[in-house]
Design a protein around this motif. Structure first.
Motif, mmCIF file in Angstrom:
data_model
loop_
_atom_site.group_PDB
_atom_site.id
_atom_site.type_symbol
_atom_site.label_atom_id
_atom_site.label_comp_id
_atom_site.label_asym_id
_atom_site.label_seq_id
_atom_site.Cartn_x
_atom_site.Cartn_y
_atom_site.Cartn_z
ATOM 1 N N ALA A 96 0.832 -1.210 0.000
ATOM 2 C CA ALA A 96 0.000 0.000 0.000
ATOM 3 C C ALA A 96 0.864 1.257 0.000
ATOM 4 O O ALA A 96 0.569 2.232 -0.709
ATOM 5 C CB ALA A 96 -0.928 -0.014 1.214
ATOM 6 N N ALA B 268 -4.360 -4.118 -5.351
ATOM 7 C CA ALA B 268 -3.167 -3.309 -5.636
ATOM 8 C C ALA B 268 -2.603 -3.646 -7.013
ATOM 9 O O ALA B 268 -2.226 -2.746 -7.781
ATOM 10 C CB ALA B 268 -2.116 -3.525 -4.556
ATOM 11 N N SER C 124 -4.531 3.796 -1.151
ATOM 12 C CA SER C 124 -3.403 3.319 -0.353
ATOM 13 C C SER C 124 -3.789 3.221 1.122
ATOM 14 O O SER C 124 -3.429 2.262 1.814
ATOM 15 C CB SER C 124 -2.210 4.261 -0.521
ATOM 16 O OG SER C 124 -1.122 3.862 0.281
#
Length: 294
Positions: free
Chosen positions: A12, A140, A180
Motif C-alpha cells: 500500500a 493493488a 493506499s
C-alpha cells in the motif's frame, strides 16, 4: 500472519511512493485507526471478523480524504512532514480517548468471531484471514495494471506534462492516497484481529517508517518488493527478540544502509534487473548465431 499483513501494508505504501511519487510518513494513522475500529466493531457488535476488518478499512479510507485534500498539494519532504503531522494528531487522539481506546493499555480482548468457528489456533486463523490479505494484494495489482495506474506513473515522472495532457493531477493523487490508506487499513485490521489487541504503537510514526523501510529494502516501484522487505524485517526482528538482543534497531538499520548502498533498486528490483539483463544477453547471442548461420 505478521509477514503477510506487513507485506500488504508495504504494498500500500509502495502504491503511493513507487507509483505516484509521494513519500508518506503518516500511514500509521490508517493502519492503526483501522486496527482500533476493527477491534471495536468485533468487541461490541459480534459481527464476523471479515466485516469488522472491512469496516476498519472503510474508516481508514474516509479518514484519508481530509488528510489527502490538505496534503496532495505538496510534494517531496513537505508532503512527508504534513502526513507525519496528521499521523501524530491521530496518535494524540487515540492516546487521550481512553474510555474508547484504552489509552496506553490499548484495546484488549478483541475476538475472532466467524459464525461460531474456533479460530483460537493461529494456524487455523492464518488460512481464514489470508484471503482478505490476498484480496488486498489483488486490488493493488489491478490498480497498477490499469489505465489509472499508468496515469499515476506519468504523474510521478512528469506531473506538469500529465497536467498539460488534461489529467487532474491533484485528483489522481488524492484517489491514490485514499486507495493506499484503504489497503493499509485492511492490513491493520487483520493484524489487530490476529493479535487480539490494538496498541498505541500501531498509530505511532515509527510504524510508518518501518513500512517505508520494507519498501526500500524490497524495491521501490516493484509492488511485490514490499513482500520481501516485510519478510526480512519481521523474521529478523523475531529472531533477534527471541535471542534476547535488545538493540534490534541497530541491526535492522545497518542492514537497511547496506541494502541502500549496494542494491540501489532493492532486493526484488536488483534481482529483476539482473534476470532481465541475462535474458536480453541470451536473446542477443541467439540472434547473432542465427545471423551467422544464415
Amino acid at each position: 500472519m505478521d509477514i503477510v499483513c506487513w507485506a500488504l501494508f508495504a504494498i500500500a505504501v509502495d502504491l503511493l511512493l513507487g507509483f505516484t511519487g509521494l513519500l508518506s510518513f503518516g500511514h500509521a494513522a490508517f493502519w492503526g485507526s483501522s486496527a482500533y475500529v476493527s477491534g471495536l466493531i468485533a468487541l461490541h457488535s459480534g459481527l464476523p471478523f471479515p466485516l469488522a476488518v472491512l469496516g476498519g478499512a472503510a474508516f481508514a479510507a474516509v479518514l484519508a480524504v481530509p488528510i489527502g485534500l490538505l496534503s496532495v498539494r505538496l510534494n517531496g519532504i513537505y508532503f512527508a512532514m504534513v502526513t507525519l503531522a496528521f499521523a501524530q494528531m491521530v496518535y494524540f487522539v487515540v492516546n487521550q480517548w481512553r474510555d474508547l481506546t484504552g489509552g496506553e493499555n490499548g484495546l484488549q480482548g478483541v475476538p475472532r468471531e466467524l459464525f461460531g468457528m474456533d479460530l483460537s489456533d493461529p494456524f487455523i486463523f492464518y488460512y481464514v484471514g489470508l484471503p482478505l490479505i490476498l484480496l488486498g494484494m489483488l486490488v493493488a495489482w489491478r490498480i497498477v495494471r490499469s489505465p489509472f495506474g499508468r496515469v499515476l506513473v506519468s504523474i510521478r515522472d512528469n506531473p506538469a506534462r500529465a497536467q498539460a495532457l488534461g489529467y487532474p493531477v491533484e485528483r489522481y493523487k488524492l484517489l491514490a492516497f485514499v486507495l493506499s490508506a484503504a489497503l493499509s487499513g485492511l492490513a491493520g485490521g487483520v493484524f489487530a484481529i490476529s493479535h487480539g489487541f490494538a496498541s498505541l504503537h500501531d498509530v505511532y510514526w515509527t510504524t510508518s517508517g518501518q513500512a517505508v523501510m520494507m519498501v526500500v529494502l524490497g524495491g521501490i516501484g516493484t509492488l511485490w518488493g514490499g513482500t520481501i522487505g516485510a519478510a526480512l524485517i519481521v523474521l529478523l526482528n523475531d529472531y533477534l527478540a527471541t535471542a534476547g538482543f535488545q538493540e534490534i534497531g541497530i541491526v535492522t538499520g545497518s542492514i537497511f544502509v547496506i541494502i541502500v548502498l549496494v542494491f540501489r533498486r532493492g532486493v526484488w528490483g536488483t534481482a529483476r534487473d539482473l534476470v532481465q539483463a541475462r535474458v536480453a544477453a541470451r536473446r542477443r547471442t541467439t540472434t547473432r548465431l542465427r545471423t551467422a548461420e544464415e
